[in-house]
Design an enzyme around this catalytic site. Structure first.
Site, short mmCIF file in Angstrom:
data_model
loop_
_atom_site.label_atom_id
_atom_site.label_comp_id
_atom_site.label_asym_id
_atom_site.label_seq_id
_atom_site.Cartn_x
_atom_site.Cartn_y
_atom_site.Cartn_z
N SER A 12 -88.65 -76.87 11.05
CA SER A 12 -87.64 -77.94 11.19
C SER A 12 -88.24 -79.26 10.73
O SER A 12 -89.25 -79.72 11.29
CB SER A 12 -87.22 -78.07 12.66
OG SER A 12 -86.59 -79.32 12.85
N MET A 141 -79.82 -71.51 21.00
CA MET A 141 -80.66 -72.66 21.35
C MET A 141 -81.51 -72.30 22.56
O MET A 141 -80.99 -71.85 23.59
CB MET A 141 -79.80 -73.89 21.68
CG MET A 141 -79.08 -74.51 20.49
SD MET A 141 -80.15 -74.88 19.07
CE MET A 141 -81.31 -76.05 19.78
C1 DX5 Z 1 -83.47 -79.43 18.61
C2 DX5 Z 1 -83.43 -79.07 17.14
C3 DX5 Z 1 -84.61 -78.30 16.75
C4 DX5 Z 1 -85.91 -79.05 16.85
C5 DX5 Z 1 -86.92 -78.07 17.34
O1 DX5 Z 1 -82.31 -80.04 18.98
O2 DX5 Z 1 -82.28 -78.31 16.83
O3 DX5 Z 1 -84.48 -77.68 15.47
O4 DX5 Z 1 -86.35 -79.62 15.67
O5 DX5 Z 1 -88.10 -78.74 17.63
P1 DX5 Z 1 -89.29 -78.05 18.42
O6 DX5 Z 1 -89.70 -76.85 17.63
O7 DX5 Z 1 -90.31 -79.11 18.48
O8 DX5 Z 1 -88.73 -77.66 19.78
#
Ligand code: DX5
Ligand code: ZN
Length: 225
Positions: A12, A141
């Site tokens: 991401s 999620m």
């Molecule tokens: C959260 C996003 C994720 C985020 C994940 O709302 O949708 O894609 O970038 O970040 P990490 O891997 O740091 O939890």
């Protein structure tokens, strides 16, 4: 662990250096990423504001990998064409933002790209029942969306197990993606539960390791599972 199909890693860019985003995308691509995950937040559906379609246009020339665009925005139907035109290969919308999810999914597929639907942690899986056969991807999620660097919600492992069982039972090849708190520690657990695409932000873009080392650490953790 045996008989696990290839797992895709989707860094991401939310945690990347926005001042040199193109280079970071290219670096992740060279380092063995499978998708580039793009987090779009509107400050309404989630309490954070990130980027719009022009940023997708800007990073498109920096990679040949699929751009996996995660829309955490109200009224996503107003934006899907802009993101498709900008070069998105997959667009995922949140079911919580769509009164007419079937229409939005058809709209995305009508643009010639893949359609995904995401569920917040508290949203039940059965919300997907009628739309599942239409989908290319489901995004579970594993944190409440809005920010990188949050702690993985362990209770989501059971949700992933149930979704994997439902997909296999129905013979559906929908990709099962997970997002939030994925690291070398949690990756083997979500893969064992049935996830096949892993989004990771802070575990990939950080000051402790290079992007290549970080991706390798996640891969190794899965292989040693
Ligand atoms: C959260 C996003 C994720 C985020 C994940 O709302 O949708 O894609 O970038 O970040 P990490 O891997 O740091 O939890
Ligand atoms: Zn995301």
């Amino acid at each position: 662990m045996k008989d696990i199909p290839k797992v895709k890693l989707a860094p991401s860019i939310l945690s990347a250096d926005f001042g040199r985003l193109g280079e970071q995308v290219a670096e992740a691509s060279r380092a063995g990423a499978d998708y580039i995950h793009v987090d779009v937040m509107d400050g309404h559906f989630v309490p954070n504001l990130t980027i719009g379609a022009p940023v997708v246009t800007a990073i498109r020339p920096w990679t040949k990998l699929p751009l996996d665009v995660h829309l955490m925005i109200e009224a996503p139907e107003r934006q899907v064409k802009h993101f498709a035109d900008a070069g998105a290969d997959i667009i995922t919308v949140h079911i919580e933002t769509c009164s007419h999810i079937h229409r939005v999914v058809q709209m995305i597929k009508g643009l010639g790209i893949k359609a995904g639907v995401s569920l917040n942690p508290a949203t039940p899986l059965d919300m997907l029942d009628e739309i599942l056969p239409e989908l290319d991807l489901v995004l579970v999620m594993t944190v409440n969306p809005g920010f990188g660097g949050q702690t993985f919600i362990k209770g989501m492992l059971d949700k992933i197990v149930r979704l994997r069982a439902g997909l296999d039972l129905k013979g559906l090849t929908v990709e099962l993606e997970v997002d939030g708190g994925i690291s070398a520690e949690t990756a083997p657990k979500v893969v064992k539960a049935g996830a096949r695409v892993l989004v990771a932000g802070t575990a990939v873009f950080n000051s402790q390791r290079t992007v290549k080392e970080s991706l390798a650490a996640i891969r190794d953790s899965i292989n040693q599972g």
